[in-house]
Write a protein that holds these residues in place. Structure first.
Motif, PDB file in Angstrom:
ATOM      1  N   MET A  32     -14.044  10.495  -2.541  1.00  0.00           N
ATOM      2  CA  MET A  32     -13.135   9.635  -1.780  1.00  0.00           C
ATOM      3  C   MET A  32     -11.831   9.476  -2.555  1.00  0.00           C
ATOM      4  SD  MET A  32     -15.704   6.802  -0.078  1.00  0.00           S
ATOM      5  CE  MET A  32     -14.504   6.311   1.176  1.00  0.00           C
ATOM      6  N   TYR A  33     -10.754   9.222  -1.818  1.00  0.00           N
ATOM      7  CA  TYR A  33      -9.412   9.226  -2.395  1.00  0.00           C
ATOM      8  C   TYR A  33      -8.582   8.095  -1.792  1.00  0.00           C
ATOM      9  CZ  TYR A  33     -10.975  14.136  -2.683  1.00  0.00           C
ATOM     10  OH  TYR A  33     -11.698  15.284  -2.885  1.00  0.00           O
ATOM     11  N   TRP A  34      -7.631   7.605  -2.581  1.00  0.00           N
ATOM     12  CA  TRP A  34      -6.600   6.706  -2.070  1.00  0.00           C
ATOM     13  C   TRP A  34      -5.234   7.317  -2.338  1.00  0.00           C
ATOM     14  CZ3 TRP A  34      -6.653   2.888   1.219  1.00  0.00           C
ATOM     15  CH2 TRP A  34      -7.798   2.108   1.384  1.00  0.00           C
ATOM     16  N   TYR A  35      -4.401   7.353  -1.279  1.00  0.00           N
ATOM     17  CA  TYR A  35      -3.036   7.850  -1.365  1.00  0.00           C
ATOM     18  C   TYR A  35      -2.084   6.768  -0.890  1.00  0.00           C
ATOM     19  CZ  TYR A  35      -4.991  12.641  -1.336  1.00  0.00           C
ATOM     20  OH  TYR A  35      -5.679  13.799  -1.622  1.00  0.00           O
ATOM     21  N   ARG A  36      -0.813   6.911  -1.306  1.00  0.00           N
ATOM     22  CA  ARG A  36       0.247   6.143  -0.699  1.00  0.00           C
ATOM     23  C   ARG A  36       1.277   7.122  -0.140  1.00  0.00           C
ATOM     24  NH1 ARG A  36       3.680   2.483  -4.705  1.00  0.00           N
ATOM     25  NH2 ARG A  36       5.161   2.673  -2.972  1.00  0.00           N
ATOM     26  N   GLN A  37       1.863   6.750   1.002  1.00  0.00           N
ATOM     27  CA  GLN A  37       2.850   7.608   1.651  1.00  0.00           C
ATOM     28  C   GLN A  37       4.153   6.851   1.783  1.00  0.00           C
ATOM     29  OE1 GLN A  37       2.035   8.919   5.733  1.00  0.00           O
ATOM     30  NE2 GLN A  37       3.072  10.851   5.307  1.00  0.00           N
ATOM     31  N   ASP A  38       5.194   7.405   1.177  1.00  0.00           N
ATOM     32  CA  ASP A  38       6.521   6.819   1.222  1.00  0.00           C
ATOM     33  C   ASP A  38       7.478   7.818   1.840  1.00  0.00           C
ATOM     34  OD1 ASP A  38       5.349   5.831  -1.815  1.00  0.00           O
ATOM     35  OD2 ASP A  38       5.951   4.316  -0.353  1.00  0.00           O
ATOM     36  N   PRO A  39       8.528   7.348   2.524  1.00  0.00           N
ATOM     37  CA  PRO A  39       9.468   8.253   3.190  1.00  0.00           C
ATOM     38  C   PRO A  39      10.041   9.291   2.237  1.00  0.00           C
ATOM     39  CG  PRO A  39       9.864   5.984   3.861  1.00  0.00           C
ATOM     40  CD  PRO A  39       8.865   5.930   2.743  1.00  0.00           C
TER      41      PRO A  39
END
Lengths: 115, 113
Positions: A32-39
């Motif tokens: 399992m993974y956690w990502y963050r998405q920014d413009p």
């Protein structure tokens, strides 16, 4: 067929507050993974887990902690939220395997704003 | 940090036109994946390319992996409004047995009917 479910979908916090994002998967995936998405920056890996009870740092781990007490759940915590942590957070999971062709299955994201 | 640059960043075309999206890196990857992301949803895998020079087709979408496994392209023939979305390439590297992904900066495609 739920797949990967993220809770909550939206949240607004004040600087310094803490919160926990929950990710649950029903596909019996090991990883399992956690990502963050920014413009303009794509998705960046925060932390990941290769199995129950294990966690590891990704590209941008500072300011976040994680726990994987149960195989199906992966929690992301912000102990003292900062405006720089305003982002959309995605959880993903994948099967255990030795190859590199395994797809990652993503949730629909949590939109988090820190004021 | 591995960096994958995608170009163009934004693309707006008329229905029926062809287009190509590029994904470039200075790093070599064991394989590369392409995802499409709709608003309010997570990315969904389209294809994985593994071998240098490999070409894969998915209906009107053609994916190519560069010979040196550092770059990739996505070509769409006769684009449809349903192709609208954010296209992300992701290089695959194995860390401690996990297939960690390094995502590109994304190409936001709009197909106008």
């Amino acid at each position: 067929n739920a797949g990967v479910t993220q809770t909550p979908k939206f949240r607004v916090l004040k600087t310094g507050q803490s919160m926990t994002l929950l990710c649950a998967q029903d596909m019996n995936h090991e990883y399992m993974y956690w990502y963050r998405q920014d413009p303009g920056m794509g998705l960046r890996l925060i932390h990941y887990s290769v199995g129950e009870g294990t966690t590891a740092k990704g590209e941008v781990p500072d300011g976040y902690n994680v726990s994987r007490l149960k195989k199906q759940n992966f929690l992301l915590g912000l102990e003292s939220a900062a405006p720089s942590q305003t982002s959309v957070y995605f959880c993903a999971s994948s099967y255990f395997g030795t190859g590199s062709n395994q797809p990652q299955h993503f949730g629909d994201g949590t939109r988090l704003s820190i004021l | 940090t591995q960096l994958l640059e995608q170009s163009p960043q934004f693309l707006s075309i008329q229905e029926g036109e062809n287009l190509t999206v590029y994904c470039n890196s200075s790093s070599v990857f064991s394989s590369l994946q392409w995802y499409r992301q709709e608003p309010g949803e997570g990315p969904v895998l389209l294809v994985t390319v593994v071998t240098g020079g490999e070409v894969k087709k998915l209906k009107r979408l053609t994916f190519q992996f560069g010979d040196a496994r550092k770059d990739s392209s996505l070509h769409i023939t006769a684009a449809q409004p349903g192709d609208t979305g954010l296209y992300l390439c992701a290089g695959v590297e194995s860390w401690a047995g996990a297939n960690n992904l390094f995502f590109g900066t994304g190409t936001r495609l709009t197909v106008i009917p």
